[in-house]
Design a protein around this motif. Structure first.
Motif, short mmCIF file in Angstrom:
data_model
loop_
_atom_site.label_atom_id
_atom_site.label_comp_id
_atom_site.label_asym_id
_atom_site.label_seq_id
_atom_site.Cartn_x
_atom_site.Cartn_y
_atom_site.Cartn_z
N ILE A 109 -3.21 2.86 -7.49
CA ILE A 109 -4.17 3.45 -8.45
C ILE A 109 -5.58 3.44 -7.86
O ILE A 109 -6.34 4.38 -8.02
N ARG A 110 -5.90 2.35 -7.14
CA ARG A 110 -7.24 2.31 -6.52
C ARG A 110 -7.46 3.51 -5.61
O ARG A 110 -8.52 4.12 -5.59
N GLU A 111 -6.43 3.85 -4.85
CA GLU A 111 -6.54 5.01 -3.95
C GLU A 111 -6.66 6.30 -4.74
O GLU A 111 -7.39 7.21 -4.36
N LEU A 112 -5.94 6.36 -5.86
CA LEU A 112 -6.02 7.57 -6.70
C LEU A 112 -7.42 7.71 -7.27
O LEU A 112 -7.97 8.82 -7.35
N ILE A 113 -8.01 6.59 -7.66
CA ILE A 113 -9.37 6.63 -8.23
C ILE A 113 -10.34 7.22 -7.20
O ILE A 113 -11.17 8.07 -7.51
N GLU A 114 -10.18 6.77 -5.96
CA GLU A 114 -11.05 7.26 -4.88
C GLU A 114 -11.04 8.79 -4.79
O GLU A 114 -12.07 9.42 -4.66
N GLY A 115 -9.82 9.35 -4.88
CA GLY A 115 -9.67 10.77 -4.59
C GLY A 115 -9.70 11.70 -5.78
O GLY A 115 -9.76 12.93 -5.63
N ILE A 116 -9.64 11.15 -6.99
CA ILE A 116 -9.48 12.05 -8.16
C ILE A 116 -10.81 12.64 -8.63
O ILE A 116 -11.85 11.98 -8.57
N ASP A 117 -10.73 13.88 -9.09
CA ASP A 117 -11.89 14.48 -9.77
C ASP A 117 -11.53 14.64 -11.24
O ASP A 117 -10.35 14.71 -11.58
N GLU A 118 -12.53 14.76 -12.05
CA GLU A 118 -12.30 14.94 -13.48
C GLU A 118 -11.45 16.19 -13.74
O GLU A 118 -11.69 17.23 -13.14
N ILE A 119 -10.50 16.09 -14.63
CA ILE A 119 -9.68 17.25 -15.02
C ILE A 119 -10.08 17.60 -16.46
O ILE A 119 -10.28 16.69 -17.27
N ASP A 120 -10.17 18.89 -16.74
CA ASP A 120 -10.54 19.25 -18.12
C ASP A 120 -9.29 19.17 -19.00
O ASP A 120 -8.47 20.09 -19.03
N PRO A 131 7.17 10.84 -4.57
CA PRO A 131 7.39 9.41 -4.73
C PRO A 131 6.30 8.62 -3.99
O PRO A 131 5.90 9.00 -2.90
N VAL A 132 5.82 7.55 -4.63
CA VAL A 132 4.85 6.69 -3.95
C VAL A 132 5.32 5.25 -4.10
O VAL A 132 5.32 4.70 -5.20
N VAL A 133 5.74 4.64 -3.00
CA VAL A 133 6.19 3.25 -3.05
C VAL A 133 4.99 2.36 -2.76
O VAL A 133 4.35 2.48 -1.73
N GLY A 134 4.69 1.47 -3.69
CA GLY A 134 3.57 0.56 -3.46
C GLY A 134 3.20 -0.16 -4.73
O GLY A 134 3.69 0.15 -5.82
N ASP A 135 2.32 -1.15 -4.58
CA ASP A 135 1.84 -1.93 -5.70
C ASP A 135 0.91 -1.05 -6.55
O ASP A 135 -0.01 -0.42 -6.03
N ALA A 136 1.15 -1.04 -7.86
CA ALA A 136 0.39 -0.15 -8.75
C ALA A 136 -1.12 -0.36 -8.57
O ALA A 136 -1.88 0.61 -8.57
N LYS A 137 -1.53 -1.60 -8.41
CA LYS A 137 -2.96 -1.89 -8.30
C LYS A 137 -3.59 -1.14 -7.11
O LYS A 137 -4.61 -0.49 -7.24
N PHE A 138 -2.90 -1.23 -5.98
CA PHE A 138 -3.45 -0.61 -4.77
C PHE A 138 -3.34 0.91 -4.81
O PHE A 138 -4.25 1.61 -4.41
N PHE A 185 0.83 -1.20 0.00
CA PHE A 185 0.00 0.00 0.00
C PHE A 185 0.87 1.26 0.00
O PHE A 185 1.82 1.35 0.77
N GLY A 186 0.52 2.18 -0.86
CA GLY A 186 1.27 3.44 -0.92
C GLY A 186 0.99 4.30 0.30
O GLY A 186 -0.06 4.17 0.95
N HIS A 187 1.92 5.20 0.59
CA HIS A 187 1.77 6.09 1.74
C HIS A 187 0.60 7.04 1.51
O HIS A 187 0.55 7.76 0.49
N LYS A 188 -0.34 7.05 2.46
CA LYS A 188 -1.57 7.85 2.29
C LYS A 188 -1.26 9.33 2.05
O LYS A 188 -1.88 9.98 1.21
N GLY A 189 -0.29 9.83 2.82
CA GLY A 189 0.07 11.26 2.72
C GLY A 189 0.60 11.59 1.33
O GLY A 189 0.26 12.64 0.76
#
Ligand SMILES: Cc1ncc(C[n+]2csc(CCOP(=O)(O)OP(=O)(O)O)c2C)c(N)n1
Length: 535
Positions: free
Chosen positions: A322-333, A313-320, A184-188
């Motif tokens: 990216i999942r966290e990124l999906i949770e937090g991301i908003d659409e960018i124009d 830098p984010v150390v972690g498994d890409a799958k996990f 799991f990548g570092h939350k911060g």
């Protein structure tokens, strides 16, 4: 239980059903145990191919591939395949026989220090000194090969040890001091990445082979859909995203597409996922992503900052991650940015003369004709980039190649491994006349096992890519002409396989359709203009 039987039992515990190998005296006890098992042994024609087969198997199944060779020259012949797997982060377990333990270090017949020799390019290696360690070592080896950043693990087993008796019990868990891959990548850090993306105008994702290793393709697709960030990829990352995704841009690097490289130069934020950003991807350029803040996601902390400075830098498994990124991301124009990149695209010319096949056309045809779950294994050289540019990833398609080490002779054995891994899928191997001749002996393995693959040989009468570089640099070529090329189709036929030589685009299409219908391996030799350029 005899130690050799215990080794076979370890394979069974790990779910191994096929092993690629080449025996010799120091693995005879192990072969005797294999003979009595249900594991299929595929006898290759050269040890290097055993490693490449295991690699092709691992890449298509997403599991660990296994190969076995003998001590001394058998082990050294395997070295290139191990280094190839290491550079591409492919999980294989390689077993080498070793001379009797009492004779180690005495320069006896067929002795070589393979543990020492491979140390720089294995994820880990073992010399078995005590037969009782076998279950633990095997459990650890498979675990190390497939977890964290995957890679090859070698186990060297002296012949006398294979004959000892041990109490067998396969460990259920693994506990290796100093090896605790972080998933799991570092939350911060993930929060910082999301913050930076919020204000970005020209964000770009660069997908590497790590996305494929982490089986994170689905997650990447979802992230792209939600964020609307366009995606470029490295050669190893070609499988990560389908070509008809509206946010797909293309291949970057020395032999990448111009518009994809320009996108990297123009980006204000670059998210690297599972890539080393090696010189071939960055074109060795100091100006790579010069205006971008870099967010680098990788399971291997040693990769971050190695070739590029990163802001986040984010150390972690890409799958996990990216999942966290999906949770937090908003659409960018990104609509304007996307239009800008797409306006830079140029169409490649695929015209053919009557005496040559245009290799770009040929790969485009393959791409259009084969099923959405076909696997294409490209060799190294111009053929690799003709394939990389024109074979389109869609559905469950796979593109496999030796990206990191660039090992010629990879495509045929890796295609054999791919076919054993996924027998229901169509497998095509693309190669040059140079690379074919580095593995043509494996036609014997293909014939013996009745493997149905299509081989597309781009014959430009020489080592095309080197010739091209020489011509560009020195306006001459030297040491690259293959003036004594054999009758390639005749060679295939001598092994009882099918084949056809073609000299125009139309003939190629006809031959490929015929090959698709064939129930045997089929070699299509394409006569290609020696002056044909890579791009
Ligand atoms: C084992 C190995 N030896 C040498 C090279 C250097 N090299 C890179 S591309 C290339 C030419 C490949 O020729 P061919 O297989 O005919 O393919 P083409 O470039 O003509 O498509 C060579 C020699 C290599 N990558 N691997």
């Amino acid at each position: 239980m005899k130690a050799a039987d215990a080794i076979v039992q370890c394979f069974v515990e790990e779910g191994i059903s096929v092993i690629f190998g080449y025996p010799g005296a120091s693995v005879i006890p192990l072969y005797e145990s294999l003979r009595k098992s249900n594991i299929k042994h595929i006898l290759v024609r050269h040890e290097q191919a055993a490693g490449h087969c295991a690699s092709g198997f691992a890449r298509t199944t997403g599991t660990v591939g296994v190969c076995i060779v003998t001590s001394g020259p058998g082990a050294t012949n395997l070295i290139t395949a191990i280094a190839t797997a290491y550079m591409d982060s492919i999980p294989i377990v390689a077993i080498t026989g070793q001379v009797k333990s009492t004779l180690i270090g005495k320069d006896v017949f067929q002795e070589v220090d393979i543990v020492g020799a491979t140390a720089p390019f294995v994820k880990h290696n073992y010399l078995v000194k005590n037969a009782n360690d076998i279950p633990r070592i095997f459990k650890e080896a498979f675990y190390i090969a497939r977890t964290g950043r995957p890679g090859p693990v070698l186990i060297d087993i002296p012949m006398d040890i294979q004959n000892e008796d041990i109490d067998f019990s396969y460990p259920e868990t693994v506990n290796i001091r100093g090896y605790k891959p972080k998933t799991f990548g570092h939350k911060g850090q993930i929060k910082r990445a999301l913050e930076r993306l919020k204000n970005s105008k020209k964000p770009l994702i660069c997908a590497g082979g790590g996305v494929v290793s982490a089986k994170a393709e689905e997650e990447l697709r979802e992230f792209v859909k939600k964020s609307k960030i366009p995606v470029v990829h490295t050669l190893m990352g070609k499988d990560a995203i389908e070509y008809d995704n509206p946010y797909y841009i293309g291949l970057i690097g020395t032999h990448g597409e111009k518009h994809a490289n320009r996108a990297v130069t123009g980006a204000d934020v670059l998210i690297l996922i599972g890539t080393r950003a090696a010189d071939r991807a960055t074109s060795g350029s100091k100006f790579f992503a010069k205006d971008a803040d870099i967010i680098h996601i990788d399971i291997d902390p040693a990769e971050i900052g190695k070739n590029l400075e990163s802001l986040i830098p984010v150390v972690g498994d890409a799958k996990f991650v990216i999942r966290e990124l999906i949770e937090g991301i908003d659409e960018i124009d990104t609509s304007e940015w996307l239009n800008e990149i797409n306006s830079w695209k140029e169409e490649l010319s695929c015209e053919s003369e009557d005496i040559y096949v245009n290799p770009k056309y040929a790969i485009k045809q393959i791409s259009d004709l084969v099923e959405d779950d076909a696997i294409l294994v490209a060799d190294v050289g111009q053929n690799q980039f003709w394939a990389a540019h024109n074979f389109k990833i869609k559905g469950n398609r796979r593109f496999i190649t030796s990206g990191g080490l660039g090992t010629m002779g990879y495509s045929i054995p890796a295609a054999v491994g791919a076919k054993f891994g996924t027998p229901q899928r169509r497998v095509i191997a693309v190669m040059g006349d140079g690379s074919f001749q580095m593995s043509s002996n494996e036609l014997g393995t293909i014939a013996e096992n009745n493997i149905n693959i299509i081989m597309v040989l781009m014959n430009n009468s020489g080592l095309g890519m080197v010739r091209e570089i020489q011509n560009k640099t020195y306006k001459v070529s030297y040491g690259v002409e293959l003036n004594a090329n054999p009758d390639f189709v005749g060679i295939a036929k001598a092994y009882g396989l099918q084949g056809r030589k073609v000299t125009s685009n139309n003939q190629f299409k006809e031959a490929f359709l015929e090959a698709m219908k064939s129930d045997k391996a089929y070699l299509i030799e394409c006569i290609v203009n020696p002056k044909e350029s890579t791009l």
